[in-house]
Design an enzyme around this catalytic site. Structure first.
Site, PDB file in Angstrom:
ATOM      1  N   ARG A   1       0.516  -1.310   0.169  1.00 13.45           N
ATOM      2  CA  ARG A   1       0.027   0.357   0.164  1.00 13.45           C
ATOM      3  C   ARG A   1       0.929   1.088  -0.219  1.00 13.45           C
ATOM      4  O   ARG A   1       0.228   2.025  -0.162  1.00 13.45           O
ATOM      5  CB  ARG A   1      -1.015   0.305   0.739  1.00 13.45           C
ATOM      6  CG  ARG A   1      -2.626  -1.048   0.943  1.00 13.45           C
ATOM      7  CD  ARG A   1      -2.404  -1.033   2.519  1.00 13.45           C
ATOM      8  NE  ARG A   1      -1.744  -1.994   3.501  1.00 13.45           N
ATOM      9  CZ  ARG A   1      -1.838  -2.012   4.745  1.00 13.45           C
ATOM     10  NH1 ARG A   1      -2.758  -1.757   5.402  1.00 13.45           N
ATOM     11  NH2 ARG A   1      -0.774  -2.165   5.117  1.00 13.45           N
TER      12      ARG A   1
ATOM     13  N   ARG B   1      -5.243  -1.336  -6.527  1.00 10.38           N
ATOM     14  CA  ARG B   1      -5.901  -1.462  -6.302  1.00 10.38           C
ATOM     15  C   ARG B   1      -7.235  -0.629  -6.050  1.00 10.38           C
ATOM     16  O   ARG B   1      -8.860  -1.499  -5.930  1.00 10.38           O
ATOM     17  CB  ARG B   1      -5.908  -1.246  -4.755  1.00 10.38           C
ATOM     18  CG  ARG B   1      -6.188  -1.462  -3.012  1.00 10.38           C
ATOM     19  CD  ARG B   1      -5.772  -1.390  -1.932  1.00 10.38           C
ATOM     20  NE  ARG B   1      -5.679   0.478  -1.826  1.00 10.38           N
ATOM     21  CZ  ARG B   1      -5.467   1.055  -0.881  1.00 10.38           C
ATOM     22  NH1 ARG B   1      -5.484   0.425   0.395  1.00 10.38           N
ATOM     23  NH2 ARG B   1      -5.580   1.873  -0.883  1.00 10.38           N
TER      24      ARG B   1
ATOM     25  N   ASP C   1      -2.000 -13.537  -0.045  1.00  7.72           N
ATOM     26  CA  ASP C   1      -2.117 -12.773   1.394  1.00  7.72           C
ATOM     27  C   ASP C   1      -2.022 -14.983   2.218  1.00  7.72           C
ATOM     28  O   ASP C   1      -1.737 -16.151   1.805  1.00  7.72           O
ATOM     29  CB  ASP C   1      -3.518 -12.687   1.880  1.00  7.72           C
ATOM     30  CG  ASP C   1      -2.918 -12.137   2.966  1.00  7.72           C
ATOM     31  OD1 ASP C   1      -2.819 -11.124   2.857  1.00  7.72           O
ATOM     32  OD2 ASP C   1      -4.063 -12.630   3.815  1.00  7.72           O
TER      33      ASP C   1
HETATM   34  O1  CP3 Z   1       5.450  -8.779   1.771  1.00  7.89           O
HETATM   35  C1  CP3 Z   1       4.577  -8.844   0.445  1.00  7.89           C
HETATM   36  O2  CP3 Z   1       4.432  -7.290   0.026  1.00  7.89           O
HETATM   37  C2  CP3 Z   1       3.457  -9.887   0.114  1.00  7.89           C
HETATM   38  C3  CP3 Z   1       2.360 -10.319  -0.062  1.00  7.89           C
HETATM   39  C4  CP3 Z   1       1.746 -10.253   1.636  1.00  7.89           C
HETATM   40  C5  CP3 Z   1      -0.026  -9.187   1.924  1.00  7.89           C
HETATM   41  N1  CP3 Z   1       0.541 -10.184   2.710  1.00  7.89           N
HETATM   42  C6  CP3 Z   1      -0.688  -8.574   1.178  1.00  7.89           C
HETATM   43  C7  CP3 Z   1      -1.791  -7.678   1.819  1.00  7.89           C
HETATM   44  C8  CP3 Z   1       1.313 -10.562   2.979  1.00  7.89           C
HETATM   45  C9  CP3 Z   1       2.962 -11.395   2.574  1.00  7.89           C
HETATM   46  C10 CP3 Z   1       1.118 -10.572   3.676  1.00  7.89           C
HETATM   47  C11 CP3 Z   1       0.863 -11.650   4.836  1.00  7.89           C
HETATM   48  C12 CP3 Z   1       0.339 -11.126   6.042  1.00  7.89           C
HETATM   49  N2  CP3 Z   1      -1.620 -11.260   5.921  1.00  7.89           N
HETATM   50  C13 CP3 Z   1       0.108 -11.806   7.293  1.00  7.89           C
HETATM   51  C14 CP3 Z   1       2.048 -11.762   7.717  1.00  7.89           C
HETATM   52  C15 CP3 Z   1       3.304 -10.927   7.761  1.00  7.89           C
HETATM   53  C16 CP3 Z   1       2.662  -9.298   8.591  1.00  7.89           C
HETATM   54  O3  CP3 Z   1       2.536  -8.112   8.078  1.00  7.89           O
HETATM   55  O4  CP3 Z   1       2.266 -10.094   9.707  1.00  7.89           O
HETATM   56  C17 CP3 Z   1      -1.188 -11.384   7.824  1.00  7.89           C
HETATM   57  C18 CP3 Z   1      -0.861 -11.261   9.366  1.00  7.89           C
HETATM   58  C19 CP3 Z   1      -1.401 -11.576   6.947  1.00  7.89           C
HETATM   59  C20 CP3 Z   1      -3.779 -10.634   7.171  1.00  7.89           C
HETATM   60  C21 CP3 Z   1      -3.535  -9.658   6.615  1.00  7.89           C
HETATM   61  N3  CP3 Z   1      -3.419  -9.100   5.269  1.00  7.89           N
HETATM   62  C22 CP3 Z   1      -3.966  -9.032   7.483  1.00  7.89           C
HETATM   63  C23 CP3 Z   1      -4.098  -8.071   8.998  1.00  7.89           C
HETATM   64  C24 CP3 Z   1      -4.407  -7.727   6.231  1.00  7.89           C
HETATM   65  C25 CP3 Z   1      -4.707  -6.535   7.037  1.00  7.89           C
HETATM   66  C26 CP3 Z   1      -4.037  -5.479   7.792  1.00  7.89           C
HETATM   67  C27 CP3 Z   1      -2.822  -5.130   6.614  1.00  7.89           C
HETATM   68  O5  CP3 Z   1      -1.776  -5.223   6.894  1.00  7.89           O
HETATM   69  O6  CP3 Z   1      -3.082  -4.576   5.336  1.00  7.89           O
HETATM   70  C28 CP3 Z   1      -4.312  -8.439   4.672  1.00  7.89           C
HETATM   71  C29 CP3 Z   1      -4.608  -7.567   3.825  1.00  7.89           C
HETATM   72  C30 CP3 Z   1      -3.055  -7.536   2.600  1.00  7.89           C
HETATM   73  N4  CP3 Z   1      -2.488  -8.170   2.421  1.00  7.89           N
HETATM   74  C31 CP3 Z   1      -3.175  -6.017   2.293  1.00  7.89           C
HETATM   75  C32 CP3 Z   1      -2.001  -6.588   1.506  1.00  7.89           C
HETATM   76  C33 CP3 Z   1      -0.957  -5.483   0.869  1.00  7.89           C
HETATM   77  C34 CP3 Z   1      -3.869  -4.810   3.011  1.00  7.89           C
HETATM   78  C35 CP3 Z   1      -5.043  -4.702   1.807  1.00  7.89           C
HETATM   79  C36 CP3 Z   1      -5.513  -4.412   0.073  1.00  7.89           C
HETATM   80  O7  CP3 Z   1      -4.724  -4.738  -0.375  1.00  7.89           O
HETATM   81  O8  CP3 Z   1      -6.607  -4.298   0.490  1.00  7.89           O
END
Ligand code: CP3
Length: 342
Positions: A29, A38, A74
């Site tokens: 983001r 997005r 994710d």
């Molecule tokens: O690292 C990267 O850039 C690759 C993509 C990636 C995403 N999520 C994309 C994403 C990776 C490696 C993850 C892992 C992930 N997802 C974790 C473990 C890493 C960490 O940060 O602890 C966890 C706990 C999640 C669960 C998750 N997904 C949450 C809590 C959220 C919302 C809050 C947030 O951090 O944005 C997501 C959504 C998410 N996953 C987004 C992205 C780019 C943002 C939402 C969107 O793009 O609409």
């Protein structure tokens, strides 16, 4: 052959001129080109469309030239494939409308054929590998079984994951059954990712630090160890346990190729706990990327000196924050490339 193999060499513990660098959540983001995509497509459409997922994966590489790419996806695509409904609500995060709370709920969870249920991830890997054109390695990932259980039981993000812990502590048999199903799915999933072309895998135990050391062993580590045992011959495994400094000693003997460290653990302590022989990855405070670029550069250089250039992968101590200015992210990456042994 991959042209820039610094990251893979650091995973093997080889001597390098400078450590490699990438950033957790680098495909995300804080990038305007990510936000443009997005606006047009919802979260799981982005994950499920290989053209979009691969495009988002290479965006940060094109802009900043990190030494490794991480596939856009994710951790929650795994529970989704196990028949658990997962929604991603804008400005809220993950939401699971039917959380798992009873042994009956656990029984309904399936261990899917990942080659079918998660085929879209394998296709995304193949398209991404083409786009990367052997320039840098590609990292695949999964959530740890415990971290996935947290979302499956709590039903959403949480500061304490109290309901997830209550489930484990009051219904341990059901909790272990769920953890084993997630583990079996994750092993098959990561093996398939390796076959599809990822060069390393990272297990994110984002909520491991919620548990006491004894509970960590029982509800998280024993399952991560199964994943390492099953994968390590096929692909290097990185384990990142946020808040899990207390487990670094055990992790160092696990067969993992590298261990992630968060910013609450000093380089010196991390080296001490792990015996000084395993590759470490981390651990810049993500909020420190809000400092002025000149200060970021100084701090990164100091961090490399503290960890040492070998057996080290420069990274953040957790995911990059969405409000980080582009020039600050650039300063972080450039500082590593400009680093010189003194
Ligand atoms: O690292 C990267 O850039 C690759 C993509 C990636 C995403 N999520 C994309 C994403 C990776 C490696 C993850 C892992 C992930 N997802 C974790 C473990 C890493 C960490 O940060 O602890 C966890 C706990 C999640 C669960 C998750 N997904 C949450 C809590 C959220 C919302 C809050 C947030 O951090 O944005 C997501 C959504 C998410 N996953 C987004 C992205 C780019 C943002 C939402 C969107 O793009 O609409």
């Amino acid at each position: 052959m991959i042209k820039n193999d610094l990251f893979l060499r650091a995973l093997k513990g080889e001597t390098v001129d400078r450590p490699p660098v990438w950033m957790m959540r680098q495909a995300g983001r804080y990038l305007p080109e990510f936000r443009a995509i997005r606006e047009k497509y919802d979260f799981f459409t982005r994950c499920q469309t290989p053209e979009l997922a691969s495009e988002i994966t290479v965006q940060p590489i094109r802009r900043f030239g990190m030494d490794a790419a991480i596939l856009f996806s994710d951790i929650l695509v795994v529970p989704q494939a196990m028949n658990i409904e997962v929604q991603m609500k804008p400005n809220f995060g993950p939401y699971l409308p039917s959380p798992i709370r009873t042994p009956k709920d656990v029984e309904k969870v399936i261990v899917p054929d990942v080659t079918i249920a998660l085929d879209y991830v394998m296709q995304a890997i193949k398209v991404t590998k083409q786009k990367l054109n052997e320039e840098v390695p590609l990292i695949g990932f999964a959530g740890s079984p415990w971290t996935l259980l947290c979302y499956c039981v709590q039903g959403q993000g949480s500061k304490t994951f109290d309901q997830a812990k209550e489930f484990c502590f009051t219904q341990p048999t059901a909790a272990h059954a769920l953890l084993q199903k997630i583990t079996d799915t994750t092993i098959a999933y990561l093996k398939e990712k390796a076959k599809a072309g990822v060069n390393a895998v990272q297990v994110f135990d984002s909520w491991g630090g919620m548990l006491s050391p004894a509970d960590y062993t029982e509800f998280s580590w024993n399952y991560i160890q199964q994943i390492i045992d099953s994968l390590k011959e096929e692909v290097p495994v990185i384990v990142f346990g946020k808040g899990c400094w207390f487990a670094l000693g055990k992790m160092a003997k696990s067969g993992a190729a590298a261990l992630g460290v968060d910013w609450t653990c000093s380089a010196q302590n991390a080296r001490h706990f792990t015996g000084g022989n395993i590759t470490l990855q981390g651990n810049f405070d993500p909020a420190r990327l809000l400092s002025p670029p000149s200060q970021i550069k100084k701090m990164v250089s100091q961090m490399i000196n503290e960890f040492g250039k070998d057996k080290y992968i420069v990274n953040l101590g957790h995911g990059i924050l969405p409000n980080v200015p582009l020039e600050n992210a650039k300063a972080f990456i450039d500082a590593v490339k400009e680093w010189e042994a003194n």
